[in-house]
Design an enzyme around this catalytic site. Sequence first.
Site, PDB file in Angstrom:
ATOM      1  N   GLU A  50      32.041  14.312   4.896  1.00 29.03           N
ATOM      2  CA  GLU A  50      32.610  13.044   5.071  1.00 29.03           C
ATOM      3  C   GLU A  50      32.962  12.608   3.605  1.00 29.03           C
ATOM      4  O   GLU A  50      32.246  11.934   3.102  1.00 29.03           O
ATOM      5  CB  GLU A  50      31.621  12.249   5.721  1.00 29.03           C
ATOM      6  CG  GLU A  50      30.422  12.010   5.334  1.00 29.03           C
ATOM      7  CD  GLU A  50      29.420  11.333   6.103  1.00 29.03           C
ATOM      8  OE1 GLU A  50      30.052   9.947   6.934  1.00 29.03           O
ATOM      9  OE2 GLU A  50      28.396  11.633   6.780  1.00 29.03           O
ATOM     10  N   GLU A  86      35.776  12.234   8.631  1.00 30.39           N
ATOM     11  CA  GLU A  86      34.628  13.275   8.752  1.00 30.39           C
ATOM     12  C   GLU A  86      34.822  14.177  10.123  1.00 30.39           C
ATOM     13  O   GLU A  86      35.461  13.644  10.924  1.00 30.39           O
ATOM     14  CB  GLU A  86      33.537  12.093   8.938  1.00 30.39           C
ATOM     15  CG  GLU A  86      32.078  13.072   9.319  1.00 30.39           C
ATOM     16  CD  GLU A  86      30.929  12.321   9.356  1.00 30.39           C
ATOM     17  OE1 GLU A  86      31.122  10.922   9.782  1.00 30.39           O
ATOM     18  OE2 GLU A  86      29.814  12.527   9.095  1.00 30.39           O
ATOM     19  N   HIS A 128      20.291  13.456   9.595  1.00 30.22           N
ATOM     20  CA  HIS A 128      20.470  13.980   8.224  1.00 30.22           C
ATOM     21  C   HIS A 128      19.337  14.923   8.025  1.00 30.22           C
ATOM     22  O   HIS A 128      18.125  14.559   7.861  1.00 30.22           O
ATOM     23  CB  HIS A 128      20.304  12.859   7.300  1.00 30.22           C
ATOM     24  CG  HIS A 128      21.528  12.025   7.313  1.00 30.22           C
ATOM     25  ND1 HIS A 128      22.316  11.817   5.795  1.00 30.22           N
ATOM     26  CD2 HIS A 128      21.947  11.262   7.847  1.00 30.22           C
ATOM     27  CE1 HIS A 128      23.302  10.972   6.291  1.00 30.22           C
ATOM     28  NE2 HIS A 128      23.100  10.697   7.519  1.00 30.22           N
ATOM     29  N   HIS A 188      26.317  15.795   5.254  1.00 26.56           N
ATOM     30  CA  HIS A 188      24.790  16.330   5.305  1.00 26.56           C
ATOM     31  C   HIS A 188      24.891  17.304   6.389  1.00 26.56           C
ATOM     32  O   HIS A 188      25.671  17.336   7.310  1.00 26.56           O
ATOM     33  CB  HIS A 188      24.121  14.988   5.780  1.00 26.56           C
ATOM     34  CG  HIS A 188      24.976  14.505   7.139  1.00 26.56           C
ATOM     35  ND1 HIS A 188      24.742  14.455   8.189  1.00 26.56           N
ATOM     36  CD2 HIS A 188      25.652  13.408   6.933  1.00 26.56           C
ATOM     37  CE1 HIS A 188      25.454  13.761   9.105  1.00 26.56           C
ATOM     38  NE2 HIS A 188      26.132  13.170   8.362  1.00 26.56           N
ATOM     39  N   ASP A 194      33.086   5.305  13.046  1.00 30.15           N
ATOM     40  CA  ASP A 194      32.332   6.809  12.959  1.00 30.15           C
ATOM     41  C   ASP A 194      31.525   6.720  14.210  1.00 30.15           C
ATOM     42  O   ASP A 194      30.841   5.803  14.486  1.00 30.15           O
ATOM     43  CB  ASP A 194      31.370   6.520  11.692  1.00 30.15           C
ATOM     44  CG  ASP A 194      30.715   7.578  11.141  1.00 30.15           C
ATOM     45  OD1 ASP A 194      30.290   8.667  12.135  1.00 30.15           O
ATOM     46  OD2 ASP A 194      30.517   7.753  10.191  1.00 30.15           O
ATOM     47  N   ASP A 198      29.453  14.562  14.783  1.00 35.36           N
ATOM     48  CA  ASP A 198      29.380  13.457  13.823  1.00 35.36           C
ATOM     49  C   ASP A 198      31.242  13.409  13.217  1.00 35.36           C
ATOM     50  O   ASP A 198      31.267  14.284  12.828  1.00 35.36           O
ATOM     51  CB  ASP A 198      28.392  13.621  12.613  1.00 35.36           C
ATOM     52  CG  ASP A 198      28.307  12.322  11.846  1.00 35.36           C
ATOM     53  OD1 ASP A 198      28.997  11.262  12.143  1.00 35.36           O
ATOM     54  OD2 ASP A 198      27.651  12.453  10.832  1.00 35.36           O
TER      55      ASP A 198
END
Length: 311
Positions: free
Chosen positions: A199, A296, A174, A166, A95, A106
């Site tokens: 994700e 993600e 977040h 998020h 990640d 992200d």
Amino acid sequence: MLISFSSHSSLSDDVLEKYIRAGRIAAKVREKIKEVVEEGMPLIEICEAAEGMIRELGGEPAFPCNVSVNEVAAHYTSPPNDKRIIPEGSLVKVDIGVHIDGYIADTATTICFNPEYENIVYAAEKALESAIKVMRPGVMISKVSSEIQAAIEQYGFKPIYNLCGHEVGRYQIHAGKSIPNVSHFSIERIRLGGVYAIEPFVTLRNAAGKVEEGFEKHIFRLVKTKGSLKNAEAKNLLRVIEGNFKTLPFAERWLSKIYGNNEVYKRALSELLSSKHIMAYPVFIEVSRKPVAQAEHTVYVGEKDILVLTA
Ligand code: MN
Ligand code: MN
């Protein structure tokens, strides 16, 4: 009553451009890292390779590279001098977060060394695809979640119900609303101009489908700068953290580098934790110890189209 879906406007070109740059770097690093990861490789090499590539490409890590193996679903990054290696036949989630001037992309992928687990990875990717297909301004977040769950179940697997996608904000991983991976009741909607990390986390059908906090904590984040601190080393470390990472998560490894492997920061770090100036992220482990896959992307919700920043 008139419901307006466009109470928030789109992002300025300048900000969007920074998100796009962050997204491009994150995608490049994710694809490169797939070629790097091998069974038997030290996890710390993967973390450092990813973070090094981000900087070479002109970005900054938005959080420490996470390398989470098998039943560890998320939030593992190597501590300093980590001796752990990628086990044979494992499922490895990498990640990656990149920011440009605080604007974050992200993205995550799962690398599979066990033919038995390949379908879990496929289900995670398909669920992500289905979610992105229904993204548009004004769509119910519960709709996006239902799409994720349906896709995962269609392949015979189970979503992790207590891990969510998020919204991201400037220097905030977040921010705003969560996007759960299971169908739920909510009146929240996807907003125009929002940037969302979606994700799906997938595990076996006979798993608990839930994560719990493990004991290990190698990722930290600044919570507050005010409040009294007696210890001069702790005060100094707080300034180092604020100056280098602002409100973004950081690794103990990074502090160890800044302090030139001098371990004085360790006591200061525990002091900042107990005074609640910083918080720690525990690793997340699947409760029934079943393997977990993740996919993600970060997407921008524009007026006319959805931009997959990390594609
Ligand atoms: Mn992520
Ligand atoms: Mn995320």
